[in-house]
Design a protein around this motif. Structure first.
Motif, PDB file in Angstrom:
ATOM      1  N   CYS A   1       0.840  -1.194   0.000  1.00 56.50           N
ATOM      2  CA  CYS A   1       0.000   0.000   0.000  1.00 56.50           C
ATOM      3  C   CYS A   1       0.877   1.246   0.000  1.00 56.50           C
ATOM      4  O   CYS A   1       1.725   1.411   0.879  1.00 56.50           O
ATOM      5  N   PRO A   2       0.713   2.146  -0.968  1.00 60.24           N
ATOM      6  CA  PRO A   2       1.618   3.296  -1.077  1.00 60.24           C
ATOM      7  C   PRO A   2       1.445   4.344   0.015  1.00 60.24           C
ATOM      8  O   PRO A   2       2.307   5.200   0.187  1.00 60.24           O
ATOM      9  N   THR A   3       0.331   4.280   0.759  1.00 57.28           N
ATOM     10  CA  THR A   3       0.101   5.289   1.795  1.00 57.28           C
ATOM     11  C   THR A   3       0.154   4.715   3.206  1.00 57.28           C
ATOM     12  O   THR A   3      -0.157   5.419   4.172  1.00 57.28           O
ATOM     13  N   GLY A   4       0.508   3.442   3.345  1.00 57.53           N
ATOM     14  CA  GLY A   4       0.691   2.856   4.666  1.00 57.53           C
ATOM     15  C   GLY A   4      -0.592   2.457   5.366  1.00 57.53           C
ATOM     16  O   GLY A   4      -0.578   2.174   6.557  1.00 57.53           O
ATOM     17  N   VAL A   5      -1.703   2.416   4.636  1.00 53.21           N
ATOM     18  CA  VAL A   5      -2.990   2.093   5.259  1.00 53.21           C
ATOM     19  C   VAL A   5      -3.183   0.581   5.381  1.00 53.21           C
ATOM     20  O   VAL A   5      -3.471   0.062   6.465  1.00 53.21           O
ATOM     21  N   ALA A   6      -3.029  -0.135   4.276  1.00 57.63           N
ATOM     22  CA  ALA A   6      -3.299  -1.577   4.252  1.00 57.63           C
ATOM     23  C   ALA A   6      -2.009  -2.343   4.009  1.00 57.63           C
ATOM     24  O   ALA A   6      -1.814  -2.961   2.957  1.00 57.63           O
ATOM     25  N   THR A   7      -1.120  -2.305   4.971  1.00 59.91           N
ATOM     26  CA  THR A   7       0.157  -3.008   4.851  1.00 59.91           C
ATOM     27  C   THR A   7       0.710  -3.281   6.245  1.00 59.91           C
ATOM     28  O   THR A   7       0.358  -2.599   7.203  1.00 59.91           O
ATOM     29  N   GLN A   8       1.568  -4.285   6.324  1.00 55.28           N
ATOM     30  CA  GLN A   8       2.290  -4.554   7.569  1.00 55.28           C
ATOM     31  C   GLN A   8       3.774  -4.211   7.414  1.00 55.28           C
ATOM     32  O   GLN A   8       4.575  -4.511   8.291  1.00 55.28           O
ATOM     33  N   ASP A   9       4.111  -3.566   6.309  1.00 56.01           N
ATOM     34  CA  ASP A   9       5.485  -3.124   6.065  1.00 56.01           C
ATOM     35  C   ASP A   9       5.779  -1.913   6.947  1.00 56.01           C
ATOM     36  O   ASP A   9       5.146  -0.860   6.810  1.00 56.01           O
ATOM     37  N   ASP A  10       6.737  -2.046   7.838  1.00 59.13           N
ATOM     38  CA  ASP A  10       7.042  -0.963   8.784  1.00 59.13           C
ATOM     39  C   ASP A  10       7.433   0.323   8.075  1.00 59.13           C
ATOM     40  O   ASP A  10       7.061   1.420   8.510  1.00 59.13           O
ATOM     41  N   LEU A  11       8.204   0.207   7.001  1.00 60.82           N
ATOM     42  CA  LEU A  11       8.655   1.397   6.285  1.00 60.82           C
ATOM     43  C   LEU A  11       7.485   2.108   5.614  1.00 60.82           C
ATOM     44  O   LEU A  11       7.376   3.334   5.659  1.00 60.82           O
ATOM     45  N   ARG A  12       6.589   1.352   4.997  1.00 60.94           N
ATOM     46  CA  ARG A  12       5.447   1.957   4.297  1.00 60.94           C
ATOM     47  C   ARG A  12       4.463   2.597   5.278  1.00 60.94           C
ATOM     48  O   ARG A  12       3.963   3.692   5.036  1.00 60.94           O
ATOM     49  N   GLN A  13       4.178   1.916   6.389  1.00 57.83           N
ATOM     50  CA  GLN A  13       3.199   2.490   7.308  1.00 57.83           C
ATOM     51  C   GLN A  13       3.768   3.664   8.094  1.00 57.83           C
ATOM     52  O   GLN A  13       3.016   4.430   8.699  1.00 57.83           O
ATOM     53  N   ARG A  14       5.066   3.834   8.055  1.00 52.48           N
ATOM     54  CA  ARG A  14       5.687   5.005   8.691  1.00 52.48           C
ATOM     55  C   ARG A  14       5.184   6.303   8.064  1.00 52.48           C
ATOM     56  O   ARG A  14       5.149   7.354   8.708  1.00 52.48           O
ATOM     57  N   ALA A  15       4.747   6.225   6.788  1.00 47.40           N
ATOM     58  CA  ALA A  15       4.248   7.413   6.091  1.00 47.40           C
ATOM     59  C   ALA A  15       2.942   7.923   6.676  1.00 47.40           C
ATOM     60  O   ALA A  15       2.588   9.094   6.491  1.00 47.40           O
ATOM     61  N   LEU A  16       2.231   7.074   7.397  1.00 47.19           N
ATOM     62  CA  LEU A  16       0.932   7.450   7.964  1.00 47.19           C
ATOM     63  C   LEU A  16       1.172   8.049   9.351  1.00 47.19           C
ATOM     64  O   LEU A  16       1.466   7.324  10.304  1.00 47.19           O
ATOM     65  N   VAL A  17       1.048   9.358   9.449  1.00 44.46           N
ATOM     66  CA  VAL A  17       1.301  10.081  10.702  1.00 44.46           C
ATOM     67  C   VAL A  17       0.013  10.081  11.526  1.00 44.46           C
ATOM     68  O   VAL A  17      -0.976  10.720  11.157  1.00 44.46           O
ATOM     69  N   VAL A  18       0.037   9.384  12.646  1.00 38.74           N
ATOM     70  CA  VAL A  18      -1.181   9.120  13.410  1.00 38.74           C
ATOM     71  C   VAL A  18      -1.898  10.386  13.893  1.00 38.74           C
ATOM     72  O   VAL A  18      -3.106  10.531  13.674  1.00 38.74           O
ATOM     73  N   PRO A  19      -1.233  11.327  14.553  1.00 35.17           N
ATOM     74  CA  PRO A  19      -1.968  12.509  15.053  1.00 35.17           C
ATOM     75  C   PRO A  19      -2.680  13.283  13.947  1.00 35.17           C
ATOM     76  O   PRO A  19      -3.836  13.706  14.116  1.00 35.17           O
ATOM     77  N   ASP A  20      -2.005  13.454  12.813  1.00 37.37           N
ATOM     78  CA  ASP A  20      -2.606  14.190  11.701  1.00 37.37           C
ATOM     79  C   ASP A  20      -3.802  13.440  11.132  1.00 37.37           C
ATOM     80  O   ASP A  20      -4.887  14.005  10.917  1.00 37.37           O
ATOM     81  N   LYS A  21      -3.630  12.141  10.889  1.00 35.69           N
ATOM     82  CA  LYS A  21      -4.708  11.368  10.274  1.00 35.69           C
ATOM     83  C   LYS A  21      -5.876  11.169  11.241  1.00 35.69           C
ATOM     84  O   LYS A  21      -7.037  11.065  10.817  1.00 35.69           O
ATOM     85  N   ALA A  22      -5.609  11.107  12.546  1.00 32.66           N
ATOM     86  CA  ALA A  22      -6.696  10.996  13.517  1.00 32.66           C
ATOM     87  C   ALA A  22      -7.595  12.220  13.467  1.00 32.66           C
ATOM     88  O   ALA A  22      -8.831  12.114  13.542  1.00 32.66           O
ATOM     89  N   GLU A  23      -6.998  13.396  13.343  1.00 35.61           N
ATOM     90  CA  GLU A  23      -7.788  14.617  13.211  1.00 35.61           C
ATOM     91  C   GLU A  23      -8.631  14.577  11.945  1.00 35.61           C
ATOM     92  O   GLU A  23      -9.783  15.024  11.933  1.00 35.61           O
ATOM     93  N   ARG A  24      -8.088  14.009  10.880  1.00 36.08           N
ATOM     94  CA  ARG A  24      -8.840  13.922   9.627  1.00 36.08           C
ATOM     95  C   ARG A  24     -10.021  12.966   9.760  1.00 36.08           C
ATOM     96  O   ARG A  24     -11.091  13.203   9.182  1.00 36.08           O
ATOM     97  N   VAL A  25      -9.820  11.885  10.507  1.00 34.19           N
ATOM     98  CA  VAL A  25     -10.922  10.952  10.753  1.00 34.19           C
ATOM     99  C   VAL A  25     -12.060  11.671  11.480  1.00 34.19           C
ATOM    100  O   VAL A  25     -13.231  11.567  11.100  1.00 34.19           O
ATOM    101  N   ALA A  26     -11.716  12.401  12.524  1.00 33.75           N
ATOM    102  CA  ALA A  26     -12.732  13.138  13.285  1.00 33.75           C
ATOM    103  C   ALA A  26     -13.377  14.225  12.430  1.00 33.75           C
ATOM    104  O   ALA A  26     -14.596  14.457  12.510  1.00 33.75           O
ATOM    105  N   ASN A  27     -12.573  14.911  11.602  1.00 31.37           N
ATOM    106  CA  ASN A  27     -13.114  15.950  10.723  1.00 31.37           C
ATOM    107  C   ASN A  27     -14.121  15.379   9.733  1.00 31.37           C
ATOM    108  O   ASN A  27     -15.195  15.959   9.499  1.00 31.37           O
ATOM    109  N   PHE A  28     -13.757  14.260   9.116  1.00 28.14           N
ATOM    110  CA  PHE A  28     -14.656  13.636   8.135  1.00 28.14           C
ATOM    111  C   PHE A  28     -15.978  13.263   8.788  1.00 28.14           C
ATOM    112  O   PHE A  28     -17.060  13.522   8.223  1.00 28.14           O
ATOM    113  N   HIS A  29     -15.920  12.677   9.960  1.00 25.39           N
ATOM    114  CA  HIS A  29     -17.140  12.294  10.673  1.00 25.39           C
ATOM    115  C   HIS A  29     -17.990  13.516  10.995  1.00 25.39           C
ATOM    116  O   HIS A  29     -19.190  13.555  10.698  1.00 25.39           O
ATOM    117  N   ARG A  30     -17.377  14.528  11.580  1.00 32.08           N
ATOM    118  CA  ARG A  30     -18.111  15.724  11.996  1.00 32.08           C
ATOM    119  C   ARG A  30     -18.723  16.450  10.791  1.00 32.08           C
ATOM    120  O   ARG A  30     -19.911  16.813  10.799  1.00 32.08           O
TER     121      ARG A  30
END
Length: 520
Positions: free
Chosen positions: A413-442
């Motif tokens: 997965c090029p964005t680190g969402v659906a992978t167990q590759d440590d290097l690839r999932q490093r691209a997914l920054v948790v604090p930033d993406k968590a805010e986006r999850v909450a924003n999308f819901h709201r």
């Protein structure tokens, strides 16, 4: 190449040509001798262009050729909507709709001449738990659908759960168990229990009541969901190869590290609808009275009706049912299962809703629904025909960065969402993406509040099938209440006049002592 080889001693600038021509010669000879690809045997070297174009075709189509409303499976317009709402960007559209409003199948909500003020979308919640439940749960009308750790990366799970905590909505664990990543931020969890019983599994793969009791006691676990089937591959088990069963996954699932992890296609804890209801009762008792329900994609209608008959006969009433549509997605599924197995969401939802109404149980059992939900209209059109709340999977995946590369099954997965590759999932920054999850819901629920207000409605509970409209031809439109068939309350119990032959026949075939059809 011969010329370069002869004169390279005199002219050193010929070395690059010699190396390139030698390499191409080796490739060409290899192509001529190999026996697997006819194209390469007939067109050595040049034939590789064909395979290169095959590799990049999805990217070329998505970025250069795809129209805004080509749903493959989600259109550019749908993805852009999620991205904009997740990033707090303007999602308004200029210059009018791009949809053909005269095309058959076009749908819309009727607006009122007396709109009401916008309601507070934070109040769009539904209480789940009937009289047999000691700890009912107030659930948002939009939640994260079932996606397991293992299918999604650790950072994806962490971002989704942190976003759920921020936005005060629920996060379904998927059948892969409750991992440390689900627990880290304390977001509300719906614990899904599949046929592998991950997280409550005995050494022989059967259900372990004590392990279940320990995990279900967590305050973070708000509801228990028995998974019978999922829309993307209903009736299909699975196997996670031992090489992919890492220490983290093994701990979450309660299996041995490095050993093949098998999910059977059916449950071992029950064999009949009546036994399934006793299993529901057992889980409710072991969890201390938390809401217990089940999820399924509708297949044979008499099987679901057999479950309803078992509810009536045993008196054990599940707190909720989640209907998964056949259009649902997953990391990987056989081609035929993806395209030609499982009832689509609307038909499955209507069957469940109508059966519960006809059996006099609809007021005791809440219904959730999942299947390609990304917009406020998707939510409204699902609630209008019988659902109490909806779950979204791929919509929230888009919110954390998914670009629909459709490489979930490759571990690349090029964005680190659906992978167990440590290097690839490093691209997914948790604090930033968590805010986006909450924003999308709201922002999605705020859009729903605005649509409801325009229709003169204050809460999603007020939506009915008469509020939505579908074009059935270029010259005719009908209300959903005219398009779809709705069963009268109690009609299945008294075989009421006007009950459709489909429901009569399916109800007659259903039995509580077996999932098999009762033969005439």
């Amino acid at each position: 190449m011969v010329f370069a080889a002869v004169f390279v001693g005199r002219w050193e600038w010929l070395w690059p040509f010699l190396i390139v021509s030698a390499g191409l010669s080796i490739v060409g000879l290899t192509d001529l001798w190999q026996r697997q690809h006819a194209v390469l045997r007939n067109y050595p070297i040049l034939g590789h262009i064909r395979y290169l174009m095959e590799d990049v075709r999805p990217e070329i189509r998505q970025y250069l050729l795809e129209a805004d409303n080509d749903a493959l499976p989600f259109s550019r317009s749908q993805r852009s909507l999620v991205y904009a709402r997740a990033k707090q960007q303007i999602s308004d559209k200029p210059f009018g709709t791009l949809l053909d409003v005269y095309a058959t199948g076009y749908e819309f909500i009727g607006h009122s001449t007396r709109p009401v003020p916008y309601s507070d979308a934070r109040l769009f919640r539904v209480e789940i738990g009937n009289a047999q439940c000691a700890k009912p749960y107030s659930c948002s009308v939009l939640n994260v659908s079932a996606m397991s750790f293992g299918s999604l990366s650790a950072n994806a799970i962490r971002a989704l759960n942190r976003g759920a905590r921020i936005g005060d909505f629920a996060h379904d664990t998927g059948e892969g168990g409750i991992s440390a990543h689900h627990r880290e931020f304390g977001g509300d969890l719906i614990w899904e229990i599949g046929s592998g019983y991950f997280g409550c599994r005995a050494d022989d793969g059967t259900f372990d009541p004590e392990r279940f009791r320990v995990n279900a006691a967590s305050d973070q676990v708000k509801m228990i969901e028995i998974k019978l089937s999922q829309g993307a591959k209903p009736g299909h088990g699975g196997i996670l190869p031992g090489a992919k069963v890492t220490a983290e996954i093994a701990h979450a699932r309660g299996v041995a590290q490095g050993v093949d992890c098998i999910s059977p296609s059916r449950h071992s804890a029950f064999e009949t609808p009546a036994e399934m209801m006793r299993f529901v009762e057992q889980l409710r008792e072991l969890s201390g009275g938390k809401p217990v329900g089940f999820k399924l994609c509708i297949g044979h209608p008499w099987e679901f009706m057999g479950i309803v008959k078992a509810i009536l006969e045993t008196g054990i009433v599940p707190d909720f049912i989640v209907v998964d549509g056949g259009e649902g997605g997953t990391g990987a599924a056989p081609f035929e299962f993806t395209d030609h197995l499982g009832m689509p969401l609307r038909e499955g939802l209507l069957l469940v809703h109508n059966t519960l109404v006809g059996a006099g149980l609809r007021g005791k059992i809440r219904i959730g629904a999942s299947g390609k939900v990304v917009s406020a209209f998707d939510i409204a059109s699902t609630l209008a025909i019988g659902a109490d709340w909806v779950n979204a999977a791929r919509g929230f995946m888009f919110a954390i960065g998914c670009i629909q590369s459709r490489s979930c099954h490759t571990n690349k997965c090029p964005t680190g969402v659906a992978t167990q590759d440590d290097l690839r999932q490093r691209a997914l920054v948790v604090p930033d993406k968590a805010e986006r999850v909450a924003n999308f819901h709201r922002n999605t629920l705020q859009a729903l509040a605005q649509m409801l207000a325009a229709a003169g409605l204050a809460h999603p509970d007020d939506l009915g099938p008469h509020h939505l409209v579908r074009r059935i031809s270029s010259t005719e439109i009908k209300l959903f209440s005219q398009v779809y068939y709705f069963v009268a309350p109690g009609a299945l119990l008294n075989n009421a006049d006007g009950l459709s032959e489909f429901y009569k026949a399916s109800w007659a075939m259903a039995r509580s002592d077996s999932f098999d059809a009762l033969k005439a």
